[in-house]
Design an enzyme around this catalytic site. Structure first.
Site, mmCIF file in Angstrom:
data_model
loop_
_atom_site.group_PDB
_atom_site.id
_atom_site.type_symbol
_atom_site.label_atom_id
_atom_site.label_comp_id
_atom_site.label_asym_id
_atom_site.label_seq_id
_atom_site.Cartn_x
_atom_site.Cartn_y
_atom_site.Cartn_z
ATOM 1 C CB CYS A 123 -43.340 -48.302 -7.002
ATOM 2 S SG CYS A 123 -42.431 -49.707 -7.629
ATOM 3 C CB ILE A 183 -27.608 -69.958 -4.390
ATOM 4 C CG1 ILE A 183 -26.855 -70.609 -3.220
ATOM 5 C CG2 ILE A 183 -27.813 -68.464 -4.132
ATOM 6 C CD1 ILE A 183 -25.502 -69.979 -2.919
ATOM 7 C CG ASP A 190 -34.526 -53.973 -8.819
ATOM 8 O OD1 ASP A 190 -35.412 -54.543 -9.480
ATOM 9 O OD2 ASP A 190 -34.682 -52.885 -8.250
#
Lengths: 566, 566
Positions: free
Chosen positions: A44, A276, A281
């Site tokens: 960011c 898994i 995102d």
């Protein structure tokens, strides 16, 4: 039992998971693959390198493989791309992106944290411009090196989301000539159209060329050609139209992909393969307020998911309450923050929610303080429960504070009534005795109770055009410096003596500068027997912002004699 | 039915009640008496006039009787002291303090908002110094006029509460030589002793002479004589040792006074006379967390009470959920905020609460931002429920934001577990992806679960003196620039290779600079089979602050080779 835990992706989610896994167990082998040259950089903060706020690109890198190994006994392999997952044999294939060498590593548990990649549409002529994206340290360094050679370069930033706007600001601060191009009619979708106009004006004021409602059609030699026919000079083009989840590996491994296009996970962030996990995102999450699955490209949730996964692998209880999505942005001198639902999201998702709006403008601190400034605040609540659905704040002062309070109240299922009684910290340099959040609670409760009616600034143009009775209760001097065309001016201080001038058989729309005096006028008129009185929320200041951008770029008549932003 | 509502006191509570009464009804006659020359001034901003942040004294006055009349049809009479309440005949006697004229006014409803007055103890020789108090605009103007003639004057401020500290800061900024004298061992009681040391140091750094644990014994000609025998030159003495509720009128009228010495009111702020209400600093309120009655001299609650009274008089429903007490203060470059309970209050009230402490230090925003700074944060939670009891924050960054979030969580009965999942706004200029509030939730949950043990910085001196094993996991260079005497230095990055040096049969107390690396070291050691490991919360930075003031003023041995505040 010593397990081997493999992590794909070494930034927010991956690095957080690794560190938490180590704190949970000293025994497990933790192996993290990152296809780029850096692990654990501040995603960011990338745009802030362009303006020199973050001086050297290496400052963006918070940890390195050596430190991971020494401090946390975590093996982080950079420049290492996982190219295949063999679920049956619990193995991943890895390619060293420098040597090209390929090898496999087995795993007991696998965590996917591949992130999202910038969307790069196939636009005609794209090879004729210098295209940049902003995903990692290498990207931002390249862009920075390019502009460094001549800071007066023309740069076109395509896409007005968070990254696009932050890149535009930081390029402008570096001295570039910046054009920000957005296909929709507004930038920064976490803010509603009426609120975001403040940012539109700020970008214009700071000499960023803002182009809305125009699409990139093609590229010519160092030029962007828009659908309108406009051509924009661009020594560099930054593509920031959005990101899409990195699902290549997941798809290839047969992991379930949700309807949003992101990896589907359960409560514990497990994919349909129990060995898994996926975070960040690349996954879809449950939105508490829309009750549906959504993508959320935010660092905070990614880190919380990572922590949750590390705990689940170690048989610790985890909770998943879903997400509401809180975010913030600085646009030059203005700060903005938002949480939960806004009107455009409700409309876009066609949610069947009956909501009301509080829209107020108040000083962020005691007006006597030299840096006091109006804070524009919008809150959505459910009718008839009063439950808070979301809020947005923009101003030069502390916007994130107010939205953090609302985000907290939403998590606890709070109502507008409950906002009234919040005891927030007060001292003149920080706030007012009744904070804007308390005010929002009062206004919301009054509206919910039907104590008075309101219209928002977006209705004023129509009111002017159809000759509605608009009453401006500011003092005469304020009126003279700029007012709504056709509005009557009866200052609040003369309201009672002049009340006979106000028609009883018409709707009356009242405003002042920020809405507080007009609120008093509305109640006085109601108590004097008027029945069709409306407060114009946002008032003259909000209206000035609301009309400014479109007046500037479109050939249309102004509905005010002069705007006033003071 | 037109009623006549009389209000005694025209500042925070009185003025708010009047305005809300008018919004509720256009008919009622509203008559407000203020014994001073001003209504509706900004009480809390008074000290800021001394430094010129608020330039003219008249700027402190937000409304005047003329505006009250014109905008709200409220009659405000200044310089008008109510000297008697005749409950039987529902009349008040009023004296014009300028003409001396006396008259009576009847009332249907009476609202008392007389506030509190500065305590002026009878100290020997008080006539030999120029004594000032800070209650209203006249007071602050007089003090300002006095220092204006020669800004290098010596001023002694007596009392280290909010007003005393704010006055000291603003006098210092004006150029005065300021001594701040406090009888207790700390200033600003809403902050615990370990936290407030940051403010002690800041006052010293900014050259305010801070004197703790010493009492004013008497005065000589322009001199303050302390119990220690010390004499302080003082061209002016500001008395700020505290305030006491203005109860003279209430007592004289036979209204019930509570054990706190303030006016007793019921849920609706009615006194034992149903036609007489009371609000603000003069009343006692219910404290939600102590479950007892208390005095609360805060502007926010006063305004909320006023609103509640105006609604009750108009037969609207009101709620009274009690108070938790949130407040904030700026002390030169540091911002502080607190809410709810702190340790010293729990001890002072001898509350039977089993509580745990979270004490953390984290950057208030992404460390790459130029103005990032550590925020010191302390949170109290109930054992075993995890319910949040209170919090304090001090730092150069946004302290009020974090405390406002905690105050909101407390109102909703929130727990440390719930703090973990709050979705707070993140962008690098404002915060970190996991905000300090989230961290506090993680730490609190871990402590509640018994995942690790801790000691606070206040225990370190004893540990050093009894030769405990203290492990400093900072890097070698940091250790060399200053460390706890006798501490072993094994950097976190060498912990695993050097672990055999750490004794298994002793308690090991681990620290770093702020507590994050030591937390990782504590968990690693536990996972390696160590059982008596303690994290020193507050770490080296917190310890440096904790020991600084007393080391400076008392003849005692330092327990560190060199402090480090960076």
């Amino acid at each position: 039992m010593r397990r081997k835990i493999v992590i794909i992706g070494g930034v927010a989610g991956g690095a957080s998971a690794a560190a938490k896994l180590r704190r949970n167990s000293e025994e497990d082998q933790i192996l993290m693959f990152e296809k780029g040259p850096h692990v654990s950089f501040s995603n960011c903060s990338l745009p802030y390198h362009l303006s020199g706020i973050v001086k050297a690109p290496e400052h963006l890198v918070l940890m390195n493989p050596e430190l991971f190994l020494k401090q946390y006994k975590i093996e982080a392999r950079v420049n290492s791309e996982v190219i295949n997952i063999d679920r049956e044999n619990k193995k991943v294939s890895v390619r060293d992106v420098i040597t090209g060498e390929e090898y496999t590593e087995n795993y007991d548990k696998l965590i996917l944290s591949p992130g999202a990649q910038p969307i790069l549409p196939h636009i005609f002529g794209i090879e004729k411009v210098n295209v940049f994206t902003v995903r990692n340290v290498v990207d931002i360094d390249q862009l920075n090196q390019f502009i460094k050679s001549d800071y007066s370069k023309n740069v076109a930033v395509i896409g007005g989301g968070y990254i696009g706007v932050e890149v535009a600001e930081n390029l402008k601060k570096a001295g570039c000539h910046v054009t920000l191009i957005e296909a929709m009619n507004q930038i920064l979708r976490p803010f509603d159209y009426d609120m975001v106009q403040i940012f539109h004006k700020e970008l214009i004021d700071k000499q960023v060329d803002l182009i809305l409602e125009d699409k990139v059609e093609s590229f010519k030699e160092n030029k962007v050609v828009l659908a309108s026919g406009k051509e924009i000079s661009a020594d560099a083009v930054v593509m920031a139209i959005g990101v899409s989840p990195e699902t290549y590996l997941a798809k290839q491994a047969g992991l379930e992909i949700g309807e949003t296009g992101a990896i589907r996970v359960d409560k514990n962030y497990q994919t349909n393969d129990e060995n898994i996990y996926a975070v960040g995102d690349a996954i879809e999450v449950f939105h508490t307020l829309t009750h549906s699955l959504t993508k959320l490209s935010l660092a905070g949730p990614a880190q919380k998911q990572a922590r949750s996964v590390a705990n689940h692998i170690n048989h610790k209880s985890t909770i998943n309450q879903g997400y509401i999505g809180s975010s913030a942005i600085k646009v030059f001198d203005f700060n903005g923050a938002s949480t939960g639902l806004n009107e455009s999201l409700i409309k876009a998702l066609d949610l069947k929610i009956n909501y009301g709006i509080v829209r107020i403008i108040l000083n962020d601190k005691v007006g006597l303080m030299p840096d006091a400034a109006p804070l524009h605040f919008k809150l959505l609540y459910e009718i008839p429960t009063g439950k808070i659905l979301g809020a947005q704040a923009i101003g030069k002062g502390d916007a994130t504070k107010r939205i953090d309070v609302i985000a907290t109240a939403i998590k606890f299922g709070g109502t507008v009534e409950e906002l009234r009684d919040l005891e927030l910290c007060y001292a003149p340099p920080f706030s007012t005795a009744k904070d804007i959040v308390n005010y929002a609670g009062y206004v919301g409760t009054n509206l919910l109770n039907g104590d008075y009616k309101q219209v928002n600034v977006d209705k004023v143009r129509a009111l002017v055009e159809n000759g509605s009775y608009i009453l401006d209760v500011r003092e005469r001097g304020e009126y003279e410096r700029g007012h709504i065309k056709g509005a009557m001016n009866i200052p609040l201080s003369e309201l009672r003596e002049c009340v006979s001038e106000i028609p009883k058989n018409r709707s009356v729309y009242v405003h002042c500068r920020t809405g507080q005096r007009s609120y008093n006028a509305v109640l006085a008129l109601q108590n004097l027997g008027y029945t069709n009185i409306y407060n114009i929320t946002g008032s003259f200041l909000g209206l000035s912002y609301y009309e400014y951008y479109n007046d500037r770029v479109k050939q249309r008549e102004k509905i005010v004699t002069e705007y006033n932003f003071n």
